[in-house]
Scaffold this motif. Structure first.
Motif, PDB file in Angstrom:
ATOM      1  N   LEU A  92      -0.947   2.672 -24.655  1.00 37.98           N
ATOM      2  CA  LEU A  92      -0.348   1.776 -24.199  1.00 37.98           C
ATOM      3  C   LEU A  92      -0.452   0.452 -24.369  1.00 37.98           C
ATOM      4  N   GLU A  93       0.558  -0.429 -24.051  1.00 34.75           N
ATOM      5  CA  GLU A  93       0.266  -1.821 -24.417  1.00 34.75           C
ATOM      6  C   GLU A  93      -0.559  -2.441 -23.173  1.00 34.75           C
ATOM      7  N   ALA A  94      -1.341  -3.517 -23.681  1.00 33.56           N
ATOM      8  CA  ALA A  94      -2.172  -4.095 -23.044  1.00 33.56           C
ATOM      9  C   ALA A  94      -1.613  -4.821 -21.602  1.00 33.56           C
ATOM     10  N   SER A  95      -0.289  -5.231 -21.698  1.00 32.69           N
ATOM     11  CA  SER A  95       0.424  -5.627 -20.661  1.00 32.69           C
ATOM     12  C   SER A  95       0.786  -4.521 -19.579  1.00 32.69           C
ATOM     13  N   THR A  96       1.064  -3.359 -20.233  1.00 33.67           N
ATOM     14  CA  THR A  96       1.477  -2.125 -19.298  1.00 33.67           C
ATOM     15  C   THR A  96       0.392  -1.592 -18.752  1.00 33.67           C
ATOM     16  N   TYR A  97      -0.889  -1.602 -19.621  1.00 34.52           N
ATOM     17  CA  TYR A  97      -1.934  -1.094 -18.850  1.00 34.52           C
ATOM     18  C   TYR A  97      -2.468  -1.986 -17.638  1.00 34.52           C
ATOM     19  N   SER A  98      -2.423  -3.030 -17.723  1.00 37.81           N
ATOM     20  CA  SER A  98      -2.666  -4.170 -16.805  1.00 37.81           C
ATOM     21  C   SER A  98      -1.932  -3.888 -15.529  1.00 37.81           C
ATOM     22  N   ILE A  99      -0.701  -3.416 -15.709  1.00 41.07           N
ATOM     23  CA  ILE A  99       0.293  -3.237 -14.383  1.00 41.07           C
ATOM     24  C   ILE A  99      -0.333  -1.993 -13.684  1.00 41.07           C
ATOM     25  N   LEU A 100      -0.486  -1.003 -14.723  1.00 40.29           N
ATOM     26  CA  LEU A 100      -0.771   0.466 -14.173  1.00 40.29           C
ATOM     27  C   LEU A 100      -2.220   0.279 -13.489  1.00 40.29           C
ATOM     28  N   LYS A 101      -2.846  -0.610 -14.013  1.00 42.32           N
ATOM     29  CA  LYS A 101      -4.442  -0.601 -13.361  1.00 42.32           C
ATOM     30  C   LYS A 101      -4.244  -0.862 -11.723  1.00 42.32           C
ATOM     31  N   GLN A 102      -3.174  -1.659 -11.504  1.00 44.14           N
ATOM     32  CA  GLN A 102      -3.170  -2.012  -9.962  1.00 44.14           C
ATOM     33  C   GLN A 102      -2.787  -0.799  -9.070  1.00 44.14           C
ATOM     34  N   LEU A 103      -2.367   0.405  -9.456  1.00 43.94           N
ATOM     35  CA  LEU A 103      -2.348   1.613  -8.856  1.00 43.94           C
ATOM     36  C   LEU A 103      -3.490   1.797  -8.118  1.00 43.94           C
ATOM     37  N   SER A 104      -4.931   1.481  -8.585  1.00 43.54           N
ATOM     38  CA  SER A 104      -6.011   1.913  -7.992  1.00 43.54           C
ATOM     39  C   SER A 104      -5.973   1.182  -6.473  1.00 43.54           C
ATOM     40  N   THR A 105      -5.455   0.137  -6.222  1.00 49.73           N
ATOM     41  CA  THR A 105      -5.228  -0.410  -4.930  1.00 49.73           C
ATOM     42  C   THR A 105      -4.340   0.472  -3.991  1.00 49.73           C
ATOM     43  N   VAL A 106      -3.462   1.166  -4.698  1.00 49.48           N
ATOM     44  CA  VAL A 106      -2.692   2.097  -3.686  1.00 49.48           C
ATOM     45  C   VAL A 106      -3.380   3.102  -3.533  1.00 49.48           C
ATOM     46  N   PHE A 107      -4.084   3.672  -4.480  1.00 47.40           N
ATOM     47  CA  PHE A 107      -5.001   5.003  -4.170  1.00 47.40           C
ATOM     48  C   PHE A 107      -6.094   4.847  -3.080  1.00 47.40           C
ATOM     49  N   MET A 108      -6.680   3.548  -3.004  1.00 44.32           N
ATOM     50  CA  MET A 108      -7.692   3.058  -2.084  1.00 44.32           C
ATOM     51  C   MET A 108      -7.058   3.301  -0.551  1.00 44.32           C
ATOM     52  N   ILE A 109      -5.855   2.781  -0.460  1.00 45.61           N
ATOM     53  CA  ILE A 109      -5.075   2.728   0.740  1.00 45.61           C
ATOM     54  C   ILE A 109      -4.953   4.251   0.940  1.00 45.61           C
ATOM     55  N   ILE A 110      -4.537   5.065   0.529  1.00 44.53           N
ATOM     56  CA  ILE A 110      -4.035   6.599   0.532  1.00 44.53           C
ATOM     57  C   ILE A 110      -5.482   7.050   0.943  1.00 44.53           C
ATOM     58  N   MET A 111      -6.523   6.874   0.514  1.00 40.90           N
ATOM     59  CA  MET A 111      -7.933   7.574   0.730  1.00 40.90           C
ATOM     60  C   MET A 111      -8.553   7.224   2.149  1.00 40.90           C
ATOM     61  N   GLY A 112      -8.047   5.644   2.346  1.00 37.50           N
ATOM     62  CA  GLY A 112      -8.539   5.130   3.706  1.00 37.50           C
ATOM     63  C   GLY A 112      -7.659   5.822   4.749  1.00 37.50           C
ATOM     64  N   ILE A 113      -6.492   5.911   4.726  1.00 36.97           N
ATOM     65  CA  ILE A 113      -5.611   6.892   5.708  1.00 36.97           C
ATOM     66  C   ILE A 113      -6.251   8.090   5.771  1.00 36.97           C
ATOM     67  N   LEU A 114      -6.711   8.929   4.555  1.00 33.29           N
ATOM     68  CA  LEU A 114      -6.795  10.323   4.723  1.00 33.29           C
ATOM     69  C   LEU A 114      -8.199  10.637   5.161  1.00 33.29           C
ATOM     70  N   PHE A 115      -9.065   9.701   4.416  1.00 32.04           N
ATOM     71  CA  PHE A 115     -10.484   9.986   4.965  1.00 32.04           C
ATOM     72  C   PHE A 115     -11.215   9.057   6.150  1.00 32.04           C
ATOM     73  N   PHE A 116     -10.777   7.777   6.067  1.00 33.63           N
ATOM     74  CA  PHE A 116     -11.281   7.043   7.187  1.00 33.63           C
ATOM     75  C   PHE A 116     -10.382   7.117   8.598  1.00 33.63           C
ATOM     76  N   LYS A 117      -9.325   7.670   8.347  1.00 32.69           N
ATOM     77  CA  LYS A 117      -8.357   7.857   9.455  1.00 32.69           C
ATOM     78  C   LYS A 117      -7.898   6.241   9.708  1.00 32.69           C
ATOM     79  N   GLU A 118      -7.728   5.480   8.699  1.00 31.74           N
ATOM     80  CA  GLU A 118      -7.361   4.040   8.865  1.00 31.74           C
ATOM     81  C   GLU A 118      -5.851   4.090   9.537  1.00 31.74           C
TER      82      GLU A 118
END
Length: 285
Positions: A92-118
């Motif tokens: 992947l292009e470096a610029s593209t991977y940099s964008i893709l990397k921000q998905l980790s924030t989304v996954f953190m929110i999902i896990m917070g809702i599922l496991f910590f009942k946020e």
């Protein structure tokens, strides 16, 4: 004002070294033969740099055994992120991977809702949707969209990163900062070496075959990027630090345009970068 106690100083350093890291990592992957061996090589150099930086920070270690258990579990997922990320970056292009990397924030929110009942907070959900949309904007091409292996590995890498961060909440503050970062390099390289059965001669080949200047700059940048980001969060407010560190997306798009000649979908990438910054701001409100 003491610069070393000002979070803005560390954010500026973080933004600079994150550009060097992303651009450099893309360059070194272009000539690699073994993604596992290259990952280990970069981690070895980064580990050595960390050792020299240990005296620069307060010497402290947690006494609670639970911290080490969760840290080790987190490092397993850091390992997956590092290893999968190398292969993904190569395709992947470096610029593209940099964008893709921000998905980790989304996954953190999902896990917070599922496991910590946020609680289901509207601004966080909108922020997450903006980040998801920014990725769809970049990766979707009408009548030509497909999940290639580099995209899939990139998504898996960022899911692994999210799990690692989820397990490793605030434990870095209990360690000498450079030693903590050293663990996140040293243990993963040992795990990759053992489980992927990497031979020493493969690591030597990657070293001899690489651009030495870019290789060392990438390793130094990775170390400084980890330390300055953690230090920024330690000294500053999350609400302020998170959006500022996310500016690395837009900066990497700009530098990739000039340095790596990544000129496809430039307008889409810039829009995606802006949406990501807005999304991070909404999430951290």
């Amino acid at each position: 004002m003491n610069l070393l106690s000002d979070f803005k100083f560390y954010i500026i350093i973080y933004l600079i070294v994150s550009i060097v890291f992303n651009q450099g990592y893309k360059i070194v992957t272009k000539r690699m033969r073994s993604a596992g061996a290259l990952t280990i090589l970069i981690q070895i150099i980064s580990s050595i740099i960390c050792i020299f930086m240990i005296p620069l920070f307060e010497i402290k270690f947690p006494l609670n055994c639970k911290v080490y258990i969760f840290l080790f579990l987190a490092i397993i997922f850091y390992t997956l992120n590092d290893r999968l990320g190398t292969t993904s970056r190569s395709g992947l292009e470096a610029s593209t991977y940099s964008i893709l990397k921000q998905l980790s924030t989304v996954f953190m929110i999902i896990m917070g809702i599922l496991f910590f009942k946020e609680s289901f907070v509207l601004n966080k959900i909108i922020g997450a949707l903006l980040i998801i949309f920014s990725n769809v904007l970049v990766f979707y091409k009408k009548e030509n969209f497909k999940f290639n292996k580099f995209l899939i590995l990139g998504i898996l890498a960022n899911i692994s990163l999210s799990i690692a961060l989820f397990l490793d909440v605030n434990y870095s503050k209990e360690f000498n900062l450079a030693f903590y970062v050293l663990l996140t390099f040293l243990i993963p390289l040992i795990l990759i070496f053992i489980f992927e059965k990497i031979k020493v001669k493969e690591i030597i080949y990657e070293y001899n075959n690489s651009n030495k200047i870019i290789l060392f700059l990438t390793s130094i940048a990775w170390t400084l990027m980890m330390i300055t980001k953690l230090k920024s969060y330690e000294l500053g407010s999350v609400i302020v630090v998170a959006p500022l560190t996310s500016l690395t997306v837009i900066l990497n798009i700009i530098f990739s345009y000039f340095l790596l000649k990544e000129r496809d979908n430039l307008i889409k990438k810039i829009i995606a970068g802006i949406l990501i910054v807005l999304g991070i701001i909404l999430i951290k409100l």
